[in-house]
Design a protein around this motif. Structure first.
Motif, PDB file in Angstrom:
ATOM      1  N   ASN A 618      50.469  55.421  67.650  1.00  0.00           N
ATOM      2  CA  ASN A 618      49.451  56.398  68.009  1.00  0.00           C
ATOM      3  C   ASN A 618      49.194  56.330  69.511  1.00  0.00           C
ATOM      4  OD1 ASN A 618      47.378  55.764  65.056  1.00  0.00           O
ATOM      5  ND2 ASN A 618      49.371  56.703  65.224  1.00  0.00           N
ATOM      6  N   SER A 619      48.688  57.425  70.043  1.00  0.00           N
ATOM      7  CA  SER A 619      48.402  57.458  71.482  1.00  0.00           C
ATOM      8  C   SER A 619      47.209  56.585  71.839  1.00  0.00           C
ATOM      9  CB  SER A 619      48.131  58.898  71.932  1.00  0.00           C
ATOM     10  OG  SER A 619      49.201  59.736  71.579  1.00  0.00           O
ATOM     11  N   MET A 635      44.388  45.424  63.176  1.00  0.00           N
ATOM     12  CA  MET A 635      45.393  46.479  63.246  1.00  0.00           C
ATOM     13  C   MET A 635      46.510  46.106  64.214  1.00  0.00           C
ATOM     14  SD  MET A 635      43.606  50.233  63.041  1.00  0.00           S
ATOM     15  CE  MET A 635      42.263  49.888  64.150  1.00  0.00           C
ATOM     16  N   VAL A 636      46.110  45.552  65.350  1.00  0.00           N
ATOM     17  CA  VAL A 636      47.118  45.166  66.345  1.00  0.00           C
ATOM     18  C   VAL A 636      48.008  44.057  65.790  1.00  0.00           C
ATOM     19  CG1 VAL A 636      47.444  44.106  68.611  1.00  0.00           C
ATOM     20  CG2 VAL A 636      45.739  45.911  68.316  1.00  0.00           C
ATOM     21  N   LEU A 642      54.407  43.985  61.303  1.00  0.00           N
ATOM     22  CA  LEU A 642      55.096  44.739  60.254  1.00  0.00           C
ATOM     23  C   LEU A 642      56.007  45.831  60.790  1.00  0.00           C
ATOM     24  CD1 LEU A 642      52.083  45.053  57.782  1.00  0.00           C
ATOM     25  CD2 LEU A 642      54.139  43.671  57.441  1.00  0.00           C
ATOM     26  N   THR A 643      55.706  46.366  61.965  1.00  0.00           N
ATOM     27  CA  THR A 643      56.526  47.462  62.506  1.00  0.00           C
ATOM     28  C   THR A 643      57.290  47.071  63.759  1.00  0.00           C
ATOM     29  OG1 THR A 643      54.824  48.403  63.980  1.00  0.00           O
ATOM     30  CG2 THR A 643      54.761  49.060  61.652  1.00  0.00           C
ATOM     31  N   GLY A 644      56.939  45.942  64.344  1.00  0.00           N
ATOM     32  CA  GLY A 644      57.584  45.547  65.590  1.00  0.00           C
ATOM     33  C   GLY A 644      57.039  46.274  66.794  1.00  0.00           C
ATOM     34  N   GLN A 645      55.993  47.106  66.594  1.00  0.00           N
ATOM     35  CA  GLN A 645      55.408  47.870  67.692  1.00  0.00           C
ATOM     36  C   GLN A 645      53.886  47.762  67.637  1.00  0.00           C
ATOM     37  OE1 GLN A 645      57.363  51.906  68.446  1.00  0.00           O
ATOM     38  NE2 GLN A 645      57.802  51.618  66.277  1.00  0.00           N
ATOM     39  N   LEU A 646      53.268  47.919  68.802  1.00  0.00           N
ATOM     40  CA  LEU A 646      51.819  48.042  68.823  1.00  0.00           C
ATOM     41  C   LEU A 646      51.430  49.335  68.112  1.00  0.00           C
ATOM     42  CD1 LEU A 646      51.183  47.005  72.526  1.00  0.00           C
ATOM     43  CD2 LEU A 646      50.367  45.757  70.514  1.00  0.00           C
TER      44      LEU A 646
END
Length: 1091
Positions: A618-619, A635-636, A642-646
């Motif tokens: 998300n932005s 969340m962070v 789980l996704t490898g991304q922030l």
């Protein structure tokens, strides 16, 4: 008393665990605690003191005080939109324009049309001619499905919708996803009460499946109420992607997350002390624990007890000393050791007494034993440096199964743990038949009576403490030892800290980065299981193996389905599938666990959908600062793991909303305001009914109702959605808490009415025209005041651009409010009325002698007015979507060129489009004109001139004379004078004018500019003398204060030259004005004598 170093947001602090239960006496450097806890006693005491002061102020204030009379308002005419428009059809704006603003009229029909046309979906982006290849995505913090939105939620919606509408108008592909949280504890409690009230049944009388059917039935009936409120607030959400945390797709994401985290070893099962609500019979999270500060003995209502229970007292009792062989311990100094506690009922679980090894009072009891008076158990006396010798008796009881620090101590000294209070809040069989099954607080008194009978009770005294309360049930929290599922957080927390330090994640305001690091650096493992029926049932299964030698051993597997779990068990334990018996864990996951997945689960993760690829990460995440740990940090951590991304690139925190008295808005205080009550209006009687409907403490109810009577004696007026949103966004979000009063919202409603009246004037001007308007690019201002207002609009657009990019919405609203009211209405519209023939002919003729080509002037003025209004409406659209849409649609018949169907799809104004309207010289010069007008109006008021239009002389410097000459028509119109004479003897190039007449009334603009009025008749001499004398009394202390500053030591050396020059100018202006006042007073005295 146990002093334990606890970890919490904002750094390390000290907490007295006596305030969470038994009194403890530990010193520093204990092991790291397993969970965070409420804020420190000192902070709590300060908060409690402030709270009491506010309550006292509310209850004791006299109604005679002006501030206590509440907001002043009169009922406005309510105008309804009655045209035949079916839901989803565009509103008919060809009907007669109402004479005044009515929120009811304005807000009708627009939202249904926006939603039906799909304006809020990202798919509509491709149809925009100004579309750009950029995305902007975010999720709304999902409110509880049980709740009603309050003003804190309204602030979130107002801020997020302003950002969303701004980006959409900029041509971004925008996705704003609505959602609702299943709110496990709150929802289950609501449905349980409903079942008991309507059917006389408890949850336990139904099967799990039957109860869940009741919950879903309730959710389907009531769950859309929040969505209705969001629509009423004008939130431009993509309703086609609505997300509920118990939806099948979201539930699959929760299961996937749990399985992956188990597979990676981050989720584990362990026996720990947890926060337990006996009323709910469930573990609860830290955020669901409130702290109640007690100053001493206090009687409180507790769920499940008919009579109030005593808290805030400390009991001291004795343990008889005994040798290890069972003989009574003979000591030269003592035969007993005394300990103190606020929870005597837990002493049935005492397994040790602890003293400091260096405490001289207890040197002779090291290694000795006490005899438990009720169980006959020997209690070892331990030595530990954690004990604080200075507090209490210096000896503490150790109850490992009912106190966090005692649990940690039991690990250090290999003590067993005895659970003496069960999950239902009753004493367990380990206590003996005399207490088994007795409620814990009833057992408290029985224990005290038994101690007294055995002559072991040594005293009871008042004791200040903080009591942990379950926010969901009002029950007193019981620390219990339970086997639960935990999530390891250390490594995930380190990555979250690193992301901020490396600039990958930006936290706004930046001062929260320190709080972020402090809390995450000291994070504990997270208990994620709850003993509820409503929620995501944990996808873990207890395994029973045939012919297992140890049936007591726990064996667990997990899986996305039961079949997968069975296959995993077969592999793990080397047995056949058919030989395995699985039982799914009946517990559910903490609601915050599923909420922590929201940014990607709402996009159908783990499936690699087009939405996930387009809009994740998300932005931005925008939310209240109180959720920094419980939601944002989780969340962070989960998103990165789980996704490898922030999950998002930026976090924007807004402040908390408080009431007029500075109190946090809370259901428990009864001061929550429903935004719909502000939008539509509500009577005082209905407000009081809502307080009575709540489950408030009698004193809190009294305070809440008294505050309502004083704040809203006639109720809350109808303010409308646009006024509420504008008021909320007008506060500085990135700083102190927001103290919002309804009077501020009412003021914004007045602004809405000003916009409405502006449109009536504009439509009147445009309706009289025969010549088509030129486009913005074709319109070139002619007069000085045209150029000034055009340049002001350019500067306003530039301010909005910069403030929006910095997320400083208060700066945007302030700039727009200032331009519309003070530049467009107060100055420009008044100046062009004579030019456009909207004023009396005498004034128009007088003004037009200063202009040539009046026909062209009128045409340009009309075009400038149109574009100023049209551009301003577009600038205001993100904050006031209903009103701006209504007004903008009314302008469309006069629009030069094509436009989008709705204002919310129009390009957001850019400063580059108005570059040809930038006239910096006019903007720099015009403040002089405004000051001249202000002084002129002040003098007119002092002289009691309502209708007279005297001649005015301006004695000024050459530079000021040139400015006044350029803006002479504006000065003449705004000052309401017949003629303006500019007298500047030393000024070359200034047309000669006679000097001001003797005996004229003088007003001082600054040290080099004075205004002289030749007032012949109608002047009230006595009134003028009185007003001048008052002005003199105000000026003298101001002059003295400035002079005092200039006489200070090292003034010449320390104060910069430009500051000294400004001070000298002020002194000169004050002295000149005082001299003029003295001269005028002398003249007036002579005049009165002559009369």
């Amino acid at each position: 008393m146990l002093v334990l170093r606890m970890r919490r947001a904002g750094g390390v602090r000290w907490l007295s665990l006596a305030e969470r239960g038994a009194v403890r006496l530990w010193s520093s450097n204990p092991p790291k605690p397993l969970s965070s806890s409420p804020s420190s006693p000192r902070t709590q005491a300060e908060k409690q003191k402030r709270r009491r002061e506010r309550e006292k102020a509310i209850l004791s204030s006299q109604h005679g005080n002006a501030d206590d009379q509440g907001i002043k308002w009169s009922e406005k005419e309510k105008i309804e939109y009655t045209a035949a428009t079916r839901p989803g059809e565009k509103k008919d704006t060809t009907v007669t324009f109402p004479s005044s603003y009515s929120p009811e009229y304005v807000e009708s029909s627009w939202y249904q049309w926006w939603e039906k046309e799909g304006f809020f979906t990202p798919e509509h982006h491709d149809r925009l001619p100004h579309a750009v290849d950029q995305s902007f995505s975010l999720c709304i913090p999902p409110p509880n499905v049980t709740g009603q939105l309050h003003l804190g939620h309204a602030l979130t919606v107002a801020v997020e919708d302003a950002l969303v509408r701004w980006r959409r108008m900029q041509g971004y592909r925008v996705l704003w996803v609505p959602g609702c949280d299943h709110a496990g504890i709150a929802t289950q409690a609501v449905v349980e009460r409903k079942l008991l009230r309507e059917k006389g049944k408890s949850r336990q009388e139904l099967s799990r499946e039957e109860f869940l059917q009741e919950v879903w039935k309730w959710k389907n009936q009531k769950g859309d109420e929040i969505y209705h409120q969001l629509r009423k607030l004008g939130a431009s959400l993509d309703w086609s992607r609505t997300c509920f945390t118990m939806d099948p797709g979201f539930s699959r994401a929760v299961t996937e997350a749990f399985v992956r985290l188990c597979d990676s070893g981050l989720i584990y099962r362990s026996e720990r002390l947890i926060n337990w609500s006996c009323a709910l019979e469930s573990a609860i999270s830290d955020i669901e624990v409130d702290s109640k500060q007690l100053s001493g003995r206090t009687m409180l209502s507790v769920p499940g007890y008919q009579n109030k229970v005593e808290f805030g007292t400390m009991v001291t009792f004795a343990y008889p000393l005994q040798a290890h062989d069972g003989e009574v311990c003979v000591s030269t100094t003592r035969s007993e050791v005394c300990v103190s506690t606020t929870r005597p009922e837990t002493m049935l679980g005492d397994l040790a007494i602890a003293v400091h090894p260096d405490d001289p009072r207890y040197q002779d009891v090291h290694g000795k034993f006490g005899r438990h008076p009720f169980t006959d158990r020997l209690i070892p006396i331990l030595t530990d440096t954690m004990v604080d010798m200075e507090l209490g008796t210096g000896a503490v009881k150790v109850t490992p199964a009912h106190d966090l620090t005692d649990f940690l101590l039991s690990q250090r000294h290999s003590l067993p743990r005895l659970t003496v209070i069960g999950g239902d809040g009753r004493m367990t069989p380990l206590c003996g038949q005399w207490l088994e099954g007795v409620k814990r607080f009833d057992a408290r008194q029985r224990v005290l009576d038994a101690l007294a009978e055995k002559k072991l009770l040594r005293g009871k005294e008042d004791h200040a403490m903080t009591l942990p309360i379950c926010s969901r049930s009002g029950d007193v929290i019981e620390p219990l030892l339970k086997k639960q599922w935990f999530l390891r957080c250390d490594e995930m927390a380190k990555r979250a800290i690193q992301a901020v330090e490396d600039g990958e994640l930006e936290i706004i305001p930046h001062f929260y980065t320190k709080t972020w690091k402090n809390w995450l650096s000291n994070i504990s493992d997270w208990c994620i299981s709850r003993q509820l029926w409503w929620g995501h049932q944990i996808p873990a299964y207890h395994v029973e193996l045939p012919n297992s030698p140890d049936q007591q051993q726990e064996r667990w597997v997990w899986g996305r389905t039961e079949d997968e779990a069975r296959e995993r068990a077969a592999v793990k334990y080397g047995v056949k599938l058919e030989d395995i018996a699985l039982t799914q864990d009946p517990d559910v996951l903490d609601t915050w666990f599923s909420s922590g997945l929201f940014p990607f689960a709402m996009l159908d993760w783990p499936q690699q959908t087009s939405d996930l690829q387009q809009y994740f990460p998300n932005s931005i995440l925008e939310t209240g600062s109180d959720l920094i740990f419980f939601w944002v940090a989780r969340m962070v951590m989960l998103g990165t793991e789980l996704t490898g991304q922030l999950p998002f690139k930026q976090v924007l925190f807004h402040s908390l909303v408080r009431d007029k008295h500075g109190r946090k808005m809370s259901k428990s205080l009864g001061n929550v305001i429903d935004p719909l009550d502000v939008i539509t209006g509500v009577s005082l009687e209905r407000l009081q009914e809502k307080v009575m409907e709540g489950n408030l403490d009698p004193r809190e109810r009294l305070v809440a109702m008294e505050a309502q009577r004083k704040d809203f004696p006639k109720g809350i007026p109808q303010c409308g959605t646009d006024a509420l949103r504008f008021a909320l966004c007008s506060h500085k979000m990135q700083g102190e808490d927001i103290s919002l009063s309804v009077s501020q919202v009412l003021s914004c409603r007045h602004f809405c009415n000003k916009m409405w009246q502006t449109m009536i004037f504009t439509l009147g001007v445009l309706g009289d025209r025969g010549t088509p308007l030129g486009t913005l690019e074709e319109t070139c201002p002619l007069s000085s005041v045209d150029r000034w207002v055009c340049s002001r609009l350019y500067s306003t657009v530039l301010q909005c651009e910069r403030a929006f990019e910095a997320y400083e919405l208060h700066a945007v609203t302030s700039a727009l409010h200032s331009f519309w009211l003070h530049s467009l209405c107060d100055v420009y519209m008044e100046c062009i009325k004579p030019v456009l023939g909207q004023q009396d002919r005498a004034v128009a003729a007088a003004v037009q002698v200063h202009t040539e080509h009046s026909g062209v002037t009128r045409q340009v003025a009309s075009a400038v007015l149109y574009h100023c209004v049209s551009v301003s409406l577009a600038l205001l659209s993100p904050f006031m979507p209903f009103l701006t849409e209504e007004l903008w649609q009314r302008l469309q018949p006069f629009r030069p060129g094509a436009a989008e169907a709705s204002l919310c799809l129009q390009p957001y104004p850019r400063s580059s489009q108005l570059a040809h309207w930038y006239f910096p010289e006019e903007e720099v010069d015009f403040p002089l004109i405004q000051e001249v007008v202000r002084v002129a109006r002040s003098v007119r008021a002092q002289c009691g001139m309502a209708k007279e239009k005297p001649d005015m002389w301006a004695a000024c410097s050459p530079g000021q004379a040139q400015i006044l000459l350029r803006f002479a028509p504006a000065v003449q119109t705004l000052s309401r004078i017949s003629n303006l004479h500019i007298w500047c003897p030393q000024g070359a190039g200034v047309p000669p004018a006679p000097p001001p007449p003797e005996g004229s009334v003088v007003g001082v603009v600054d040290h080099s500019c004075q205004l002289h009025f030749n007032i012949q008749n109608g002047m009230n001499t006595d009134k003028q003398i009185h007003q001048l004398s008052q002005r003199k009394e105000k000026l003298l202390p101001k002059l003295e204060e400035v002079l005092r500053r200039t006489r200070g030591p090292d003034y010449l050396e320390k104060v910069p030259a430009h500051v000294r020059q400004g001070m000298e100018n002020r002194i000169s202006a004050f002295q000149r004005e005082l001299k003029n006042i003295e001269d005028q007073l002398t003249t007036l005295q002579q005049t009165r004598t002559a009369e």
